[in-house]
Scaffold this motif. Sequence first.
Motif, short mmCIF file in Angstrom:
data_model
loop_
_atom_site.label_atom_id
_atom_site.label_comp_id
_atom_site.label_asym_id
_atom_site.label_seq_id
_atom_site.Cartn_x
_atom_site.Cartn_y
_atom_site.Cartn_z
N GLY A 1 1.08 -1.23 0.27
CA GLY A 1 0.06 0.27 -0.31
C GLY A 1 0.32 0.76 0.27
N VAL A 2 2.27 1.29 -0.23
CA VAL A 2 2.80 2.40 -0.46
C VAL A 2 3.18 2.94 -1.75
N VAL A 3 2.67 2.68 -2.70
CA VAL A 3 2.84 3.05 -4.23
C VAL A 3 1.73 4.28 -4.70
N ALA A 4 1.73 4.96 -5.11
CA ALA A 4 0.97 6.02 -5.85
C ALA A 4 0.86 5.86 -6.63
N THR A 5 -0.62 6.47 -7.55
CA THR A 5 -0.04 7.16 -9.11
C THR A 5 -0.63 8.06 -9.53
N VAL A 6 -0.09 8.89 -10.20
CA VAL A 6 -0.61 10.24 -10.82
C VAL A 6 -1.30 9.97 -11.80
N PRO A 7 -2.13 11.00 -12.45
CA PRO A 7 -2.44 10.28 -13.67
C PRO A 7 -1.66 11.39 -15.12
N GLY A 8 -1.42 10.53 -16.40
CA GLY A 8 -1.28 11.51 -17.29
C GLY A 8 -1.71 11.21 -18.49
N SER A 9 -2.13 12.17 -19.59
CA SER A 9 -2.53 11.62 -20.40
C SER A 9 -1.94 12.57 -21.50
N PHE A 10 -0.33 12.26 -21.51
CA PHE A 10 0.39 13.13 -22.60
C PHE A 10 0.59 13.02 -24.22
N GLY A 11 -0.24 11.66 -24.23
CA GLY A 11 0.62 10.99 -26.17
C GLY A 11 2.04 10.43 -25.68
N TRP A 12 1.84 9.00 -24.65
CA TRP A 12 3.02 8.29 -24.63
C TRP A 12 3.00 7.41 -25.27
N ASP A 13 4.47 6.63 -25.73
CA ASP A 13 4.60 5.47 -26.62
C ASP A 13 6.33 5.05 -26.68
#
Lengths: 367, 367
Positions: free
Chosen positions: A266-278
Motif C-alpha cells: 500500500g505504499v505505491v501511488a500513481t498520478v494520472p497522465g494523458s500526454f500522448g505517450w508511446d
Amino acid sequence: MSSPSSAVPHLWAVVPAGGAGTRLWPLSRRHEPKFLRDLTGSGRSLLQATHDRLAPLVEDRFLVVTGAAHRDAVVGQLDGLDPAAVLAEPSPRDSMAAIGLAAALLEQRDPDAVMGSFAADHVITDEPGFRAAVTEAAEVARGDRLVTIGIEPTFASTAFGYLQVGPALPGSGGYQVEAFVEKPTEEVARGYLASGRYRWNAGMFVVRPTVLLDLLARWHPDFARDLRALAAGGTDGLQDRLARGWEALPRIALDHAVAEPAADEGVVATVPGSFGWDDVGDFDSLATLLPEPADGPRVIGDQALVTALGTTGLVVPAAGRVVAVVGLEDVVVVDTPDALLVTTRERAQEVKQVVARLVAQGRADLT
Amino acid sequence: MSSPSSAVPHLWAVVPAGGAGTRLWPLSRRHEPKFLRDLTGSGRSLLQATHDRLAPLVEDRFLVVTGAAHRDAVVGQLDGLDPAAVLAEPSPRDSMAAIGLAAALLEQRDPDAVMGSFAADHVITDEPGFRAAVTEAAEVARGDRLVTIGIEPTFASTAFGYLQVGPALPGSGGYQVEAFVEKPTEEVARGYLASGRYRWNAGMFVVRPTVLLDLLARWHPDFARDLRALAAGGTDGLQDRLARGWEALPRIALDHAVAEPAADEGVVATVPGSFGWDDVGDFDSLATLLPEPADGPRVIGDQALVTALGTTGLVVPAAGRVVAVVGLEDVVVVDTPDALLVTTRERAQEVKQVVARLVAQGRADLT
C-alpha cells in the motif's frame, strides 16, 4: 501545486538509456540503438528529446545510465551535460541496478532529492502535460511514497503492463496503486479499458532516493547495501568500483524488485497522465506517432525521395535513394545504406525474427 | 524437314534491339534498357540469350538493328560478332524501317537469303522447340510466303496480339493466316483460347527479303524504294546514308505496313510453336518465368542477401544489400544502387507511371 513547466527544486531526472530496439531494425542497431536515433524526423534523437522535455523541470540535474559501449555517444549527443552525469554500466543488469545506482548516488549528494526515472527511448507528444504530471508526482513522492505515472490507455494494448488504480489519496493529486499487472491478452485489456480503473505502466517512477533504497532493502537487503557501497564516494572513482562490484548485482527489473511488493504493502501511488505517450516498440507504433497525410504514406526523412502511387503506411528513405512504392496498403519500407526492410504495419512485430535470422546466418554485423 | 538445331543454310537472324522497358524500372533504364540486362539471372543479357539461341541455326549470319545510343553496348555484349553486323538507327522509326533496312541489305548480299526477325528482349524456355519452329518456318518461307510463328497461347492474355489460323497449307508444316487481330479484351481472349484457332503474334516473321520488300512496295512503294536506296552499297558508308535519309522514313510497324494487308491477300502463313515464350513485359511476367520455390519469394541474384518470412513474389537484391521482407504476398521488391521499387505482381503494370512521375519531377536521370 507548482505551475506546469517551471523547475522543481531538488527534482532529478534519472534516464536509463538501454535496449536494442530490434523490432526497429534496420533503423535501430546494436551499435546505434533506438535511443540514439532520430526516429521521428524531429531533428533530435529520442535521448535528446528525453533530455529536452525534462530540462525545464530539472535544469542540469540529470543522471544518465547507459552501457559502456554507448557512453561516448551519449556524452556526445548531450553536449550541454557534465560528462560525469553519464554513468557507464559495465554490462546490462536490468533496471533495478541502473536506477538503484543513481538513487544511491543521489541519496548522498542531495538529501532533499526527489528522482524521476524516464526511459531514453520513449516519445511524448504533449510535453507540458507530461511536465505537469511529473511535477504533481514529485509532490506526492515527498510524502515518502513510490509514485508511478499512470498513462491513460488509448487502446487495448497487449504490449504494455498496467496499473490497477485504487482510491484517491487525501490531500494530493495521487491515487493508491492496488497492483501492477503484466501484459494482458487483448480480451483482458479491453476489460481494463472498459473498467476505467487501469492505466499503462510506462516505468516512470518518481521517488525519494532513500525511500526507493529502503524499500529495496526490505526484500533485497544485500542488493540495497551493495548499491550504497558502490555509490560511497560519489562519481569520483565510481567506474573503478563498478568494474569490481557491478557483475555481482542481481539482474532484476525495478517493477519486480520493489514496485510490485510495495504496491501490495500500500505504499505505491500513481498520478494520472494523458500526454500522448508511446514506447515506439515497432514500426506500427512509430507510424502512429506521425501525422497522417491526406494522401500517401507517412514519410520519415526527405519526402522528395518518395514516389508513392495508391500506397499507405510508412516509408523511411534513409539511404538517400529514390523509393517508389505502388499499390500497397499499410506497408512499411525502411531503406538504409546497408539493409532494406519491407513489411506491413500488421506484421511489424516480426522484425525481431529477421534480426535473429541474420545473427544465425552470421550477419550480426548488420544487426 | 531439317532436323532441329542444325544450321539452316542462308537463314539470317535479324534482331531489332529497341524498347525502353519502362515497366521493368528500375532494372531497365533508358541508358541500359531491358535487352542489355540479365533479367532472369541466367548470366547472359536478353540480347545475348537471343543471340545464343539463334546461333546454332544461323551461325554468324546476324544483323542487329539498334539505337545509335546503344550500338557500342550491343557490340560489346556480342563480342564474337562482326561490328559491321550491328546497324545503328539515327532515331527510332518503328519496326518496318528497322527490319526493312535489314531486308534491303540482305537482298543484295545473299540472293538465297531467308531472314527471320526476333526481338532482342524476349525470353524462350524451350530452345530446341524454338529452333525446330524457325527451321520449319524457313522451309515455308522459301515458297515466297510471309511466315509468322504462331505461339500457342497458355492463358487469355490481353497484352498480346493474336493470329487467326486457317487451313493447313498442303505439303508443308504451315497454315494459312486468316487475319491479325489486336490485343483483345479478356472475354474475347478467352473465346480465342476456347476456339483453338488463335495464336499469339510474337512478331517473329520469317521471309525472303525480296518477298518482304515487294509486299511493302504494294502498299508503300516509296518506303520500299527508299529502303533499297539506303542499302545500295551494303554496309560500307551505310551510316552516312542513314544520317541523310533515315528521318524521312515512315514510322510504322511491320504488322500494319505489310503483315495485315498481306494476310488479307492470303499470302501469310504460320508455323505453330509452343516453346515457352514471353516478352517480359513487367515484373509479373518476369516472375512467371522463374521457377517457383517451395517456400518464399522468387529471387533474381544472390539468394543469400534475401531474408524472407511469410512472403511470396519476386525479390531482386541488385544493390548488394541485405533485403528483408516480412508478411507480404505476391510482392515485388527491386533493389538497385540508386533506386528502390516496392509493388505487387498485380500492380506491376503501373510501374511505368512511376517512371513518368520521376521524369515530371526532373529525375529523368533515374529513368
